[in-house]
Design an enzyme around this catalytic site. Sequence first.
Site, mmCIF file in Angstrom:
data_model
loop_
_atom_site.group_PDB
_atom_site.id
_atom_site.type_symbol
_atom_site.label_atom_id
_atom_site.label_comp_id
_atom_site.label_asym_id
_atom_site.label_seq_id
_atom_site.Cartn_x
_atom_site.Cartn_y
_atom_site.Cartn_z
ATOM 1 N N HIS A 55 0.885 -1.156 0.000
ATOM 2 C CA HIS A 55 0.000 0.000 0.000
ATOM 3 C C HIS A 55 0.927 1.212 0.000
ATOM 4 C CE1 HIS A 55 -2.400 -3.062 2.217
ATOM 5 N NE2 HIS A 55 -3.442 -2.473 1.680
ATOM 6 N N ASP A 58 2.362 1.731 3.358
ATOM 7 C CA ASP A 58 3.283 0.715 3.894
ATOM 8 C C ASP A 58 4.712 1.160 3.583
ATOM 9 O OD1 ASP A 58 1.078 -0.946 4.439
ATOM 10 O OD2 ASP A 58 1.219 -1.897 2.466
ATOM 11 N N MET A 89 2.618 -5.812 -7.783
ATOM 12 C CA MET A 89 1.325 -5.205 -7.460
ATOM 13 C C MET A 89 1.500 -4.078 -6.450
ATOM 14 S SD MET A 89 -1.138 -5.236 -4.795
ATOM 15 C CE MET A 89 -1.448 -6.762 -3.940
ATOM 16 N N GLU A 182 -10.944 -6.119 -5.263
ATOM 17 C CA GLU A 182 -10.994 -7.143 -4.211
ATOM 18 C C GLU A 182 -12.242 -6.982 -3.364
ATOM 19 O OE1 GLU A 182 -7.464 -7.548 -1.913
ATOM 20 O OE2 GLU A 182 -8.504 -8.568 -0.280
ATOM 21 N N LYS A 184 -14.973 -8.077 -0.278
ATOM 22 C CA LYS A 184 -15.040 -8.584 1.100
ATOM 23 C C LYS A 184 -16.444 -8.274 1.620
ATOM 24 C CE LYS A 184 -12.581 -8.381 5.554
ATOM 25 N NZ LYS A 184 -11.497 -7.698 6.311
ATOM 26 N N GLU A 218 -9.968 -13.034 -2.629
ATOM 27 C CA GLU A 218 -9.198 -13.469 -1.457
ATOM 28 C C GLU A 218 -9.908 -14.629 -0.783
ATOM 29 O OE1 GLU A 218 -7.378 -10.702 1.421
ATOM 30 O OE2 GLU A 218 -8.247 -11.953 2.990
ATOM 31 N N HIS A 221 -11.955 -13.819 2.404
ATOM 32 C CA HIS A 221 -13.135 -12.981 2.190
ATOM 33 C C HIS A 221 -14.317 -13.767 1.628
ATOM 34 C CE1 HIS A 221 -10.295 -9.281 1.906
ATOM 35 N NE2 HIS A 221 -10.185 -9.937 3.043
ATOM 36 N N ASP A 246 -5.455 -13.311 -3.748
ATOM 37 C CA ASP A 246 -4.939 -13.199 -2.371
ATOM 38 C C ASP A 246 -5.121 -14.537 -1.669
ATOM 39 O OD1 ASP A 246 -5.610 -9.770 -1.189
ATOM 40 O OD2 ASP A 246 -4.154 -10.615 -2.595
ATOM 41 N N ASP A 256 -11.941 -11.536 9.721
ATOM 42 C CA ASP A 256 -10.956 -11.815 8.659
ATOM 43 C C ASP A 256 -9.631 -12.235 9.302
ATOM 44 O OD1 ASP A 256 -9.583 -9.760 5.948
ATOM 45 O OD2 ASP A 256 -9.490 -11.907 6.360
ATOM 46 N N ASP A 258 -6.998 -13.931 7.969
ATOM 47 C CA ASP A 258 -5.760 -13.862 7.158
ATOM 48 C C ASP A 258 -4.731 -14.885 7.640
ATOM 49 O OD1 ASP A 258 -5.943 -10.221 6.736
ATOM 50 O OD2 ASP A 258 -6.872 -11.858 5.621
ATOM 51 N N ASP A 288 -1.909 -12.751 1.142
ATOM 52 C CA ASP A 288 -2.377 -11.632 1.970
ATOM 53 C C ASP A 288 -2.739 -12.234 3.318
ATOM 54 O OD1 ASP A 288 -4.994 -9.108 1.809
ATOM 55 O OD2 ASP A 288 -3.212 -9.360 3.055
HETATM 56 C C1 DIG Z 1 -7.198 -6.814 2.622
HETATM 57 O O1 DIG Z 1 -7.497 -8.150 2.356
HETATM 58 C C2 DIG Z 1 -6.688 -6.110 1.393
HETATM 59 C C3 DIG Z 1 -5.612 -5.137 1.743
HETATM 60 O O2 DIG Z 1 -4.664 -5.862 2.486
HETATM 61 C C4 DIG Z 1 -5.046 -4.795 0.407
HETATM 62 O O3 DIG Z 1 -5.653 -3.600 0.014
HETATM 63 C C5 DIG Z 1 -5.485 -5.890 -0.518
HETATM 64 C C6 DIG Z 1 -4.333 -6.352 -1.363
HETATM 65 O O4 DIG Z 1 -4.011 -7.679 -1.149
HETATM 66 N N1 DIG Z 1 -6.066 -6.911 0.384
HETATM 67 MN MN MN Z 2 -6.549 -9.094 0.514
HETATM 68 MN MN MN Z 3 -8.238 -10.396 4.345
#
Ligand code: DIG
Ligand code: MN
Ligand code: MN
Length: 388
Positions: A55, A58, A89, A182, A184, A218, A221, A246, A256, A258, A288
Amino acid sequence: MNNYTPRPEHKFTFGLWTVGNTGRDPFGAPVREAKTPAELVYLLADAGAYGVNFHDNDLIPIDASPSEADAIKKSFRKALEDTGLKVPMATTNLFYDPAFKDGAFTANDPKVRAYAIQKTLKAIDLGVEFGAKVYVFWGGREGTETDSSKSAVDAIKRNREAMNFFCEYALDQGYDLKFALEAKPNEPRGDLYNPTTGHMLAFIETLDHPEMVGVNPEVAHEHMAGINFMHGVAQAWEAGKLFHIDLNDQYPGRYDQDLRFGSRDIKAAFYLVKFLEDVNYQGMRHYDAHAYRTEDYDGVKDFAVGCMRTYLILKEKAEKFNQDTEIQALLKEINADDGSMDQYFGKYSAEKAASLKNAEFDRVVLGKRRLPYERLDQLTIELLLGLG
Ligand code: DIG
Ligand code: MN
Ligand code: MN
């Protein structure tokens, strides 16, 4: 080096925010000291990753001065040169700063919407500067707690206007860039707009440049939404829209998490890896995810290595599945086709419809046909348990 040692050709990537996660959560302070972007690049290289993503914030803190930003970019670039890691990316943090408390592109305050677009334009420039070819949009704050606050149709229109603007910007700048949306279903907002990959695929078709826009599904998600992840990925791939992915894992009905890839639902992870390998997916295998809060940085490295090892182990299981004689014999039986129905399939014709309406079918016989799915699934389970 064995089959499970990650190599650049495997295209494993991680976000700076993943191995850089310091373990802070809603109920606890950070447990690990923050590392610099450059330090995280060396850590990922040591683990065997191909690339690193970020990001904007980051890499460059939101309040960094121009000289601080230059110094950070310089050390980050040196780490990339030292290690050979790529930046496939990039994305924008449109969810952490209080300015985005009511969303970014869909915020009710037009000043916030304009600031979000400005921040994203600059973040796109930053990603392209480091070689990103895919730009991800995750609308973490694009949603509501109370639907009294915002028209869902206005939100769709604001999202669409923003995405059309970014596509035109990329064309105007001559950027070789694809956008990946993406989905969610919720968190951090009570309900998020475009909650699943399916919603995103429909939204993309309403854009001015749909060919520039795909999805970044993802695992966690879609699992949060109770959806078969591989089915959604297959639909995106079949539509030519699987621009990024992801990878992680997730217990159903939880926030979430992760989690490390394959650490919760190994069967779902197997079917996903088998799909990606069977179709020869050429994109990044992006993780991710983040290590447990209990871990130190040795544990963070264990997490990163585990994500990649599990993918490679499941890749080998998929190859064994495709070579297993009993599995393949069952698949041949299940998919037997004498070609007698070909006359009715494919493009419509009046003759075809008339002929099919006159055809005779014995549905009792059809209903009695053997389908050995129990045996097939048991063989799959035994393969995953290491018997196959
Ligand atoms: C969250 O699952 C999102 C953020 O971490 C980011 O914007 C995106 C990229 O992998 N996934
Ligand atoms: Mn993600
Ligand atoms: Mn996530």
